[in-house]
Design an enzyme around this catalytic site. Structure first.
Site, PDB file in Angstrom:
ATOM      1  N   ASP A  55     -14.393  60.028  50.352  1.00  0.00           N
ATOM      2  CA  ASP A  55     -14.012  60.556  49.051  1.00  0.00           C
ATOM      3  C   ASP A  55     -12.511  60.583  48.791  1.00  0.00           C
ATOM      4  OD1 ASP A  55     -13.366  62.535  50.789  1.00  0.00           O
ATOM      5  OD2 ASP A  55     -14.675  64.054  49.949  1.00  0.00           O
ATOM      6  N   ARG A 285     -13.149  69.371  46.010  1.00  0.00           N
ATOM      7  CA  ARG A 285     -13.544  68.118  45.363  1.00  0.00           C
ATOM      8  C   ARG A 285     -13.866  68.291  43.899  1.00  0.00           C
ATOM      9  NH1 ARG A 285     -17.881  65.111  48.700  1.00  0.00           N
ATOM     10  NH2 ARG A 285     -17.781  64.040  46.703  1.00  0.00           N
ATOM     11  N   TYR A 293     -15.178  70.078  56.777  1.00  0.00           N
ATOM     12  CA  TYR A 293     -15.345  69.418  58.071  1.00  0.00           C
ATOM     13  C   TYR A 293     -15.276  70.522  59.106  1.00  0.00           C
ATOM     14  CZ  TYR A 293     -14.372  64.836  55.989  1.00  0.00           C
ATOM     15  OH  TYR A 293     -14.432  63.689  55.254  1.00  0.00           O
ATOM     16  N   PRO A 371     -13.408  60.541  60.265  1.00  0.00           N
ATOM     17  CA  PRO A 371     -13.182  60.486  58.815  1.00  0.00           C
ATOM     18  C   PRO A 371     -12.214  61.535  58.273  1.00  0.00           C
ATOM     19  CG  PRO A 371     -15.346  61.408  59.293  1.00  0.00           C
ATOM     20  CD  PRO A 371     -14.698  61.139  60.607  1.00  0.00           C
TER      21      PRO A 371
HETATM   22  P1  FAD Z   1     -19.385  50.168  54.606  1.00  0.00           P
HETATM   23  O1  FAD Z   1     -19.023  51.146  53.566  1.00  0.00           O
HETATM   24  O2  FAD Z   1     -20.142  50.619  55.783  1.00  0.00           O
HETATM   25  O3  FAD Z   1     -20.203  49.014  53.866  1.00  0.00           O
HETATM   26  C1  FAD Z   1     -20.879  48.012  54.587  1.00  0.00           C
HETATM   27  C2  FAD Z   1     -21.943  47.401  53.681  1.00  0.00           C
HETATM   28  O4  FAD Z   1     -22.525  46.287  54.351  1.00  0.00           O
HETATM   29  C3  FAD Z   1     -23.088  48.360  53.378  1.00  0.00           C
HETATM   30  O5  FAD Z   1     -23.319  48.349  51.996  1.00  0.00           O
HETATM   31  C4  FAD Z   1     -24.260  47.793  54.163  1.00  0.00           C
HETATM   32  O6  FAD Z   1     -25.500  47.980  53.500  1.00  0.00           O
HETATM   33  C5  FAD Z   1     -23.930  46.327  54.220  1.00  0.00           C
HETATM   34  N1  FAD Z   1     -24.487  45.650  55.390  1.00  0.00           N
HETATM   35  C6  FAD Z   1     -24.479  46.075  56.662  1.00  0.00           C
HETATM   36  N2  FAD Z   1     -25.034  45.162  57.447  1.00  0.00           N
HETATM   37  C7  FAD Z   1     -25.408  44.126  56.661  1.00  0.00           C
HETATM   38  C8  FAD Z   1     -26.041  42.883  56.894  1.00  0.00           C
HETATM   39  N3  FAD Z   1     -26.423  42.512  58.129  1.00  0.00           N
HETATM   40  N4  FAD Z   1     -26.264  42.071  55.861  1.00  0.00           N
HETATM   41  C9  FAD Z   1     -25.908  42.420  54.597  1.00  0.00           C
HETATM   42  N5  FAD Z   1     -25.295  43.591  54.327  1.00  0.00           N
HETATM   43  C10 FAD Z   1     -25.046  44.435  55.339  1.00  0.00           C
HETATM   44  N6  FAD Z   1     -12.912  57.090  54.273  1.00  0.00           N
HETATM   45  C11 FAD Z   1     -11.887  57.407  53.441  1.00  0.00           C
HETATM   46  O7  FAD Z   1     -11.062  56.549  53.130  1.00  0.00           O
HETATM   47  N7  FAD Z   1     -11.739  58.659  52.916  1.00  0.00           N
HETATM   48  C12 FAD Z   1     -12.613  59.644  53.226  1.00  0.00           C
HETATM   49  O8  FAD Z   1     -12.472  60.749  52.733  1.00  0.00           O
HETATM   50  C13 FAD Z   1     -13.688  59.344  54.113  1.00  0.00           C
HETATM   51  N8  FAD Z   1     -14.585  60.289  54.423  1.00  0.00           N
HETATM   52  C14 FAD Z   1     -15.632  59.978  55.232  1.00  0.00           C
HETATM   53  C15 FAD Z   1     -16.518  60.958  55.535  1.00  0.00           C
HETATM   54  C16 FAD Z   1     -17.579  60.708  56.368  1.00  0.00           C
HETATM   55  C17 FAD Z   1     -18.491  61.829  56.700  1.00  0.00           C
HETATM   56  C18 FAD Z   1     -17.787  59.405  56.907  1.00  0.00           C
HETATM   57  C19 FAD Z   1     -18.933  59.114  57.800  1.00  0.00           C
HETATM   58  C20 FAD Z   1     -16.898  58.394  56.578  1.00  0.00           C
HETATM   59  C21 FAD Z   1     -15.805  58.667  55.756  1.00  0.00           C
HETATM   60  N9  FAD Z   1     -14.870  57.699  55.428  1.00  0.00           N
HETATM   61  C22 FAD Z   1     -13.817  58.013  54.625  1.00  0.00           C
HETATM   62  C23 FAD Z   1     -14.994  56.341  55.955  1.00  0.00           C
HETATM   63  C24 FAD Z   1     -15.577  55.357  54.952  1.00  0.00           C
HETATM   64  O9  FAD Z   1     -16.853  55.775  54.506  1.00  0.00           O
HETATM   65  C25 FAD Z   1     -15.711  53.979  55.583  1.00  0.00           C
HETATM   66  O10 FAD Z   1     -14.565  53.704  56.327  1.00  0.00           O
HETATM   67  C26 FAD Z   1     -15.879  52.899  54.515  1.00  0.00           C
HETATM   68  O11 FAD Z   1     -17.070  53.060  53.805  1.00  0.00           O
HETATM   69  C27 FAD Z   1     -15.873  51.507  55.163  1.00  0.00           C
HETATM   70  O12 FAD Z   1     -16.067  50.531  54.185  1.00  0.00           O
HETATM   71  P2  FAD Z   1     -16.674  49.125  54.560  1.00  0.00           P
HETATM   72  O13 FAD Z   1     -16.794  48.382  53.277  1.00  0.00           O
HETATM   73  O14 FAD Z   1     -15.889  48.525  55.635  1.00  0.00           O
HETATM   74  O15 FAD Z   1     -18.101  49.406  55.192  1.00  0.00           O
END
Ligand code: FAD
Length: 679
Positions: A55, A285, A293, A371
């Site tokens: 977020d 928020r 947390y 996170p």
């Molecule tokens: P993801 O968001 O994981 O997206 C990956 C996508 O790939 C998903 O849609 C999935 O369905 C898809 N996928 C996976 N495998 C496959 C496959 N084999 N084939 C096709 N599609 C696939 N970050 C912040 O910056 N600020 C915050 O405040 C924050 N708070 C957080 C709080 C919590 C509790 C958690 C758990 C995380 C938090 N994060 C925060 C971290 C953040 O959520 C992630 O770092 C971010 O979502 C990563 O983005 P991404 O696009 O790399 O991966």
């Protein structure tokens, strides 16, 4: 039933989280033929459940959003966090407020850190992508095989990657809810009644359309692939790369609640350390929600992933009880629980970020961490923000493939910095507060506050400083001059003395300037939209001074010539500013000049559109928004000026004298493709 078909795309993106979306947006803006697939189904509910995490939006991320035109949406809808309060135990063990600092360091950006649900952020991306391109997120689509023909990787026309995609049925693509939390308990999710969820009707209809392809397999040939498929990255596994690092036994619970409490700072960001019961971080928020947390265990043990602690006993009630202990004697409860989870802290970085600069990894696929510092989503988007324009310019034939190597060099550095930062930050946060100065095992308030303050600069994203490369003309770090000063120091000083607050390798700072033709004030960064264009910014100084005019002429004569780098690197038929845009900022006064006082190459002419009035700006007083004092802010002397080259992502590549055409030509020639000799 299996139906074979072959599609050719320039870029295939696997995963439509924040990293994949950012990549797709670059492709949309640069007009690159791309597809983006995600294994998740198109049902809005299931999609939102899996989106409930990040977020925090850092100020650099908002600057980037603004360069794509949607920062205003995030800015208006989000909650703004202005202050961090520190709460620590006093001599009697009772928690009390022990300090306050600004949440965002004042003056580092025109934006400050805000908080907004990740689902909304993904919505902004979808809207931005769909409004400018035919690219659509294809949900319920999953790669099943990936091959890279190594003999073709250096051939710019080749499609060296073959991927097989399977289209799932809606049922297959909808993940089972039990899988959403590691503890095996179905996550409670109130989003279906939250006004945060946007209207997904169009997406649903599209999902139904996609469904007609269900259970088909198709073959895709791609020039480039991005694995943005999250922490369990399938693409990473296909490449045989791994994440290296460690995990700890610190377990944290996360509650998104509407709190009912007498704790006075619940609408501030707070770091609360109790004497013996652990710590809480409070994140106020949007929509009256507060994210907490909450530390669930206090023992620390580093080791293998297999030694992970048992999370199965954690539920919202237990997390709340832990929170109540930490925040006592203040009372805390809730009636509304929006979302919750639990996680274990661990920090890991990928061994490689790309295979042959053809298949890349970004986001959680190459780095994971706790996170709490609000970094994952921001850094993930910024990975793809670093990569997108590079791939686009190679695909479009304006840059050589050599620039692609800078992705790993630049972003693995950031990932390592992030891991180190998170490592330190998490330990300080999870540690017990020191009882007194003799308590060496405890964390002192000063130590914590200091780390927080330093961390804030890092966390803002503004501190990113890319190293020397073919596209960042930092002086070489070798060589010592006879008088003992190193060549690098001298050259840096020469460049930096022309613009003391503009740092090579860092993003261009911003203040207000006026358009010379209509006196409208703009933040300078607003004139640097993310459209794939390089920018040469000529700070020509005070034109009343003959030296300044001479330097401007010295630059503009060769710049306007048929053999100039502007012409050589712009494809035939391409707009004059489609590869390199020239912007001019003079030091005023505005009313002494009109655009016609500037050389023609600085105010290009188009047969249909006439003169371009958006290229010449002035650092002067405005009628309603004050004087931006851009020269002073950037540390540029109005008597001397300077020339600055900015990458398409607004990072500073080069600083030099206004009249030094040769050096600038040399800079671009080292990686751009000469279009006059291109077949
Ligand atoms: P993801 O968001 O994981 O997206 C990956 C996508 O790939 C998903 O849609 C999935 O369905 C898809 N996928 C996976 N495998 C496959 C496959 N084999 N084939 C096709 N599609 C696939 N970050 C912040 O910056 N600020 C915050 O405040 C924050 N708070 C957080 C709080 C919590 C509790 C958690 C758990 C995380 C938090 N994060 C925060 C971290 C953040 O959520 C992630 O770092 C971010 O979502 C990563 O983005 P991404 O696009 O790399 O991966």
């Amino acid at each position: 039933t299996t139906k074979e078909s072959v599609d050719h795309v320039d870029v295939l993106i696997v995963g439509a989280g924040p990293a994949g979306m950012m990549m797709a947006l670059w492709m949309a803006r640069c007009g690159v033929k791309a597809r983006i697939v995600d294994k998740r189904g198109s049902k809005p509910l299931s999609r939102q459940i899996f989106n409930g995490q990040a977020d925090g939006l850092q100020c650099r991320t908002l600057e980037i959003f603004d360069s794509f035109g949607f920062a205003n949406r995030a800015w208006i809808e989000s909650n703004h966090m202005l202050e961090i309060c520190f709460w620590n135990p006093d001599e009697t063990g009772k928690i009390q407020r022990s300090g306050r600092i600004p949440d965002t360091i004042p003056g580092i950006s025109r934006f400050q850190q805000v908080v907004l649900h990740q689902g909304r952020i993904e919505r902004f991306f979808l809207d931005a992508i769909e409004s400018t391109s035919p690219i659509r997120v294809e949900r319920g689509v999953l790669p099943t095989s990936l091959e890279l023909d190594a003999s073709l990787v250096e051939d710019p026309e080749a499609y060296p990657i073959t991927i097989k995609l399977r289209h799932l049925t809606e049922e297959e693509a909808t993940p089972k809810q039990v899988a959403t939390s590691a503890n095996g308990v179905v996550a409670q999710d109130g989003l279906f009644r939250s006004n945060l969820a946007a209207d997904d009707t169009a997406e649903l209809l599209r999902g139904a359309e996609l469904n007609s392809k269900a259970n088909t397999v198709e073959t895709v040939k791609a020039k480039y692939v991005l694995g943005a498929d999250g922490a369990h990255s399938w693409v990473r596994k296909q490449l045989g790369f791994s994440l290296e690092g460690e995990s700890t036994d610190y377990i944290w619970g996360v509650l998104d609640i509407v709190p009912i409490t007498d704790f006075p700072d619940i609408r501030m960001r707070c770091a609360i350390h109790s004497a013996n019961s652990g710590s809480i971080m409070v994140i106020p928020r949007e929509n009256k929600l507060v994210r907490l947390y909450i530390q669930m265990t206090t023992t620390e043990k580093t080791g293998e992933a297999s030694s992970r602690a048992d999370r199965s006993k954690i539920n919202p009630e237990l997390i709340l009880q832990a929170a109540q202990k930490i925040i006592a004697p203040y009372k805390l409860t809730y009636r509304t629980l929006d979302w919750w989870t639990a996680y274990q802290i661990g920090q890991r970085v990928g061994t490689h970020f790309s295979a042959n600069e053809r298949i890349f990894l970004a986001g959680d696929a190459v780095h994971t961490h706790s996170p709490k510092a609000g970094q994952g989503m921001n850094v993930s988007m910024q990975d793809a923000y670093n990569l997108g324009w590079k791939i686009a310019s190679v695909v479009k034939g304006t840059s050589h493939r050599s620039i692609l190597k800078t992705y790993e060099a630049e972003r693995s550095q950031i990932a390592h910095d992030l891991i180190n930062f998170d490592h330190k930050f998490s330990r300080l946060f999870s540690g017990r507060p020191a009882k007194d100065v003799m308590d060496e095992e405890g964390v002192s308030l000063e130590e914590f506050k200091d780390a927080f303050q330093k961390g804030n600069m890092f966390a803002s994203g503004i501190a990113v400083d890319y190293g020397k490369s073919i596209i960042v003309a930092k002086p070489s770090s070798t060589g010592t001059l006879e008088n003992g000063t190193s060549e690098s120091d001298l050259a840096v000083q020469t460049a930096q003395s022309l613009a003391t607050n503009v740092k090579l390798g860092m993003r261009m700072p911003s203040a207000k300037v006026l358009n010379q033709s209509d006196a409208r004030p703009w933040h300078f960064q607003e004139r640097l939209p993310s459209n794939g264009t390089w920018r040469l910014v000529l700070f020509v100084g005070r034109l009343g001074l003959p030296e300044c005019r001479q330097e401007m002429t010295k630059m503009c004569e060769p710049l306007g010539a048929p053999q100039s780098f502007l012409r050589r690197f712009t494809p035939q038929g391409g707009r004059y500013d489609s590869v390199i845009e020239v912007l001019t900022v003079h030091a005023g006064p505005r009313t002494d000049y009109t655009v016609f006082d500037f050389p023609k190459v600085l105010r290009p002419y188009d047969e249909v559109d006439g003169w371009d009035y958006n290229k010449i700006f002035v650092d002067d007083d405005s009628y309603h928004e004050g004087h931006g004092q851009l020269y002073e802010y950037l540390g540029i002397s109005p008597d001397k000026g300077c020339a600055i080259i900015l990458r398409p992502d607004q990072y500073v590549s080069y600083i030099g004298p206004v009249g030094d055409y040769e050096s600038i030509d040399k800079f671009f020639s080292s990686f751009m493709v000469d279009q006059t000799t291109r077949n």
